[in-house]
Design a protein around this motif. Structure first.
Motif, PDB file in Angstrom:
ATOM      1  N   LYS A 262      57.420  41.219  44.935  1.00 44.81           N
ATOM      2  CA  LYS A 262      55.976  41.373  44.766  1.00 44.81           C
ATOM      3  C   LYS A 262      55.427  40.217  43.926  1.00 44.81           C
ATOM      4  O   LYS A 262      55.738  40.125  42.736  1.00 44.81           O
ATOM      5  N   PRO A 263      54.604  39.342  44.504  1.00 40.33           N
ATOM      6  CA  PRO A 263      53.993  38.285  43.691  1.00 40.33           C
ATOM      7  C   PRO A 263      52.925  38.873  42.770  1.00 40.33           C
ATOM      8  O   PRO A 263      52.306  39.888  43.095  1.00 40.33           O
ATOM      9  N   ILE A 264      52.721  38.240  41.628  1.00 41.47           N
ATOM     10  CA  ILE A 264      51.704  38.724  40.693  1.00 41.47           C
ATOM     11  C   ILE A 264      50.329  38.638  41.347  1.00 41.47           C
ATOM     12  O   ILE A 264      49.536  39.574  41.285  1.00 41.47           O
ATOM     13  N   THR A 265      50.041  37.517  41.971  1.00 41.40           N
ATOM     14  CA  THR A 265      48.845  37.364  42.815  1.00 41.40           C
ATOM     15  C   THR A 265      49.221  36.471  43.991  1.00 41.40           C
ATOM     16  O   THR A 265      50.201  35.723  43.926  1.00 41.40           O
ATOM     17  N   SER A 266      48.443  36.535  45.062  1.00 44.93           N
ATOM     18  CA  SER A 266      48.719  35.681  46.216  1.00 44.93           C
ATOM     19  C   SER A 266      47.437  35.382  46.979  1.00 44.93           C
ATOM     20  O   SER A 266      46.504  36.182  46.971  1.00 44.93           O
ATOM     21  N   TRP A 267      47.406  34.216  47.597  1.00 45.73           N
ATOM     22  CA  TRP A 267      46.299  33.781  48.448  1.00 45.73           C
ATOM     23  C   TRP A 267      46.871  33.558  49.850  1.00 45.73           C
ATOM     24  O   TRP A 267      47.949  33.002  50.005  1.00 45.73           O
ATOM     25  N   VAL A 268      46.138  33.941  50.894  1.00 40.26           N
ATOM     26  CA  VAL A 268      46.571  33.705  52.275  1.00 40.26           C
ATOM     27  C   VAL A 268      45.393  33.156  53.074  1.00 40.26           C
ATOM     28  O   VAL A 268      44.317  33.763  53.091  1.00 40.26           O
ATOM     29  N   LEU A 269      45.591  32.015  53.720  1.00 32.07           N
ATOM     30  CA  LEU A 269      44.565  31.380  54.549  1.00 32.07           C
ATOM     31  C   LEU A 269      45.030  31.377  56.001  1.00 32.07           C
ATOM     32  O   LEU A 269      46.104  30.858  56.318  1.00 32.07           O
ATOM     33  N   ILE A 270      44.224  31.969  56.888  1.00 31.05           N
ATOM     34  CA  ILE A 270      44.559  32.018  58.310  1.00 31.05           C
ATOM     35  C   ILE A 270      44.064  30.739  58.989  1.00 31.05           C
ATOM     36  O   ILE A 270      42.873  30.418  58.948  1.00 31.05           O
ATOM     37  N   LEU A 271      45.000  30.027  59.629  1.00 31.29           N
ATOM     38  CA  LEU A 271      44.676  28.750  60.271  1.00 31.29           C
ATOM     39  C   LEU A 271      44.911  28.772  61.778  1.00 31.29           C
ATOM     40  O   LEU A 271      44.835  27.729  62.434  1.00 31.29           O
TER      41      LEU A 271
ATOM     42  N   TYR B 168      44.883  38.518  46.886  1.00 25.51           N
ATOM     43  CA  TYR B 168      45.492  39.797  46.524  1.00 25.51           C
ATOM     44  C   TYR B 168      45.908  39.791  45.051  1.00 25.51           C
ATOM     45  O   TYR B 168      46.497  38.827  44.575  1.00 25.51           O
ATOM     46  N   GLY B 169      45.635  40.901  44.361  1.00 26.19           N
ATOM     47  CA  GLY B 169      45.983  40.963  42.945  1.00 26.19           C
ATOM     48  C   GLY B 169      46.408  42.343  42.484  1.00 26.19           C
ATOM     49  O   GLY B 169      46.082  42.751  41.369  1.00 26.19           O
ATOM     50  N   GLN B 170      47.160  43.064  43.322  1.00 27.13           N
ATOM     51  CA  GLN B 170      47.555  44.427  42.961  1.00 27.13           C
ATOM     52  C   GLN B 170      48.396  44.462  41.688  1.00 27.13           C
ATOM     53  O   GLN B 170      48.131  45.252  40.776  1.00 27.13           O
ATOM     54  N   VAL B 171      49.419  43.622  41.619  1.00 24.32           N
ATOM     55  CA  VAL B 171      50.286  43.634  40.440  1.00 24.32           C
ATOM     56  C   VAL B 171      49.506  43.203  39.200  1.00 24.32           C
ATOM     57  O   VAL B 171      49.629  43.805  38.128  1.00 24.32           O
ATOM     58  N   ALA B 172      48.676  42.165  39.339  1.00 27.14           N
ATOM     59  CA  ALA B 172      47.862  41.715  38.208  1.00 27.14           C
ATOM     60  C   ALA B 172      46.922  42.820  37.739  1.00 27.14           C
ATOM     61  O   ALA B 172      46.694  42.987  36.535  1.00 27.14           O
ATOM     62  N   ALA B 173      46.376  43.597  38.679  1.00 25.66           N
ATOM     63  CA  ALA B 173      45.482  44.706  38.319  1.00 25.66           C
ATOM     64  C   ALA B 173      46.225  45.748  37.491  1.00 25.66           C
ATOM     65  O   ALA B 173      45.696  46.269  36.495  1.00 25.66           O
ATOM     66  N   MET B 174      47.446  46.061  37.884  1.00 26.77           N
ATOM     67  CA  MET B 174      48.240  47.048  37.153  1.00 26.77           C
ATOM     68  C   MET B 174      48.572  46.559  35.751  1.00 26.77           C
ATOM     69  O   MET B 174      48.598  47.338  34.793  1.00 26.77           O
ATOM     70  N   LEU B 175      48.810  45.253  35.624  1.00 21.64           N
ATOM     71  CA  LEU B 175      49.137  44.691  34.318  1.00 21.64           C
ATOM     72  C   LEU B 175      47.897  44.520  33.449  1.00 21.64           C
ATOM     73  O   LEU B 175      47.963  44.650  32.220  1.00 21.64           O
ATOM     74  N   ASN B 176      46.749  44.224  34.071  1.00 18.78           N
ATOM     75  CA  ASN B 176      45.504  44.085  33.311  1.00 18.78           C
ATOM     76  C   ASN B 176      45.038  45.413  32.732  1.00 18.78           C
ATOM     77  O   ASN B 176      44.535  45.478  31.614  1.00 18.78           O
ATOM     78  N   TYR B 177      45.172  46.481  33.531  1.00 22.34           N
ATOM     79  CA  TYR B 177      44.666  47.796  33.126  1.00 22.34           C
ATOM     80  C   TYR B 177      45.723  48.878  33.349  1.00 22.34           C
ATOM     81  O   TYR B 177      45.502  49.821  34.117  1.00 22.34           O
ATOM     82  N   PRO B 178      46.874  48.797  32.699  1.00 16.09           N
ATOM     83  CA  PRO B 178      47.922  49.800  32.951  1.00 16.09           C
ATOM     84  C   PRO B 178      47.479  51.215  32.611  1.00 16.09           C
ATOM     85  O   PRO B 178      47.884  52.169  33.274  1.00 16.09           O
ATOM     86  N   GLU B 179      46.618  51.349  31.599  1.00 16.22           N
ATOM     87  CA  GLU B 179      46.185  52.693  31.198  1.00 16.22           C
ATOM     88  C   GLU B 179      45.375  53.388  32.282  1.00 16.22           C
ATOM     89  O   GLU B 179      45.332  54.619  32.344  1.00 16.22           O
TER      90      GLU B 179
END
Length: 212
Positions: A168-177, A190-201
């Motif tokens: 699971k990357p902490i954040t990721s960017w994907v560009l469709i070409l 995408y920032g699911q993991v970063a969201a969990m770490l920013n606001y774990p409570e």
């Protein structure tokens, strides 16, 4: 005339807001829009953007802005994606003529992306990932505790039952070409993991995780 002037002022205000990256965070790459942070709820996101419900269209998993805003100095249709009221993703749709420029700008910010090719050896996607969650044991422990406290098993073994926290990357960017795809020119942040770490409570039924 007054309505037109108000619309122009709103667009200029949004352009000023989105120039640059989001709030500083030690977890991955910030949201690509000023004032925002992974894990914010819908109300916080709208407040930081300075918009009301009149400026958005509700979607099944969030909302999209009615007006295009500038990202990487190019206009884009922007969708904000939430899960359980947490900002976990942003999707920006660029005009075909702007895709090459946007690719260059993202590369300047994040370095060369990881390419993906089709069977004809044509480039169809670029992705940019931060470090993986399992590479930081402290962050991994926080995420595993979030899952456990919500009644889910976290595992680093993909062969075991439970939520796999490896890869699971902490954040990721994907560009469709892929020019043959209707999603050509779409950038997904995408920032699911970063969201969990920013606001774990916020992910806990009770109690809080102390962050340093």
């Amino acid at each position: 005339m007054r309505k037109t002037w108000i619309s122009v002022m709103l667009i200029l205000f949004l352009v000023a807001i989105v120039t640059g990256c989001g709030q500083t965070s030690p977890y991955g790459t910030p949201v690509p829009i000023k004032q925002l942070k992974w894990g914010m709820n819908e109300k916080e996101t709208m407040t930081r953007l300075g918009i009301t419900e009149k400026e958005i269209t509700a979607t099944s998993n969030g909302f999209m802005l009615k007006e295009r805003i500038e990202l990487y100095n190019r206009p884009a249709e922007v969708n904000f994606l939430f899960s359980e009221h947490f900002l976990l993703g942003i999707t920006a749709i660029f005009k075909p003529a702007d895709v090459a420029f946007v690719e260059q700008e993202i590369t300047k910010q994040r370095g060369p992306g990881e390419p993906q090719y089709n069977a004809k050896n044509e480039l169809i996607q670029l992705s940019w990932n931060d470090g993986l969650l399992q590479d930081n044991k402290k962050w991994l422990a926080v995420v595993e505790k979030i899952y456990r406290d919500n009644g889910m098993k976290a595992t680093e073994n993909p062969m075991e039952d439970g939520v796999n926290v490896t890869g699971k990357p902490i954040t990721s960017w994907v560009l469709i070409l892929d020019k043959n795809s209707p999603r050509y020119g779409v950038v997904s942040f995408y920032g699911q993991v970063a969201a969990m770490l920013n606001y774990p409570e916020r992910f806990f039924p009770t109690g809080k995780v102390e962050k340093e």
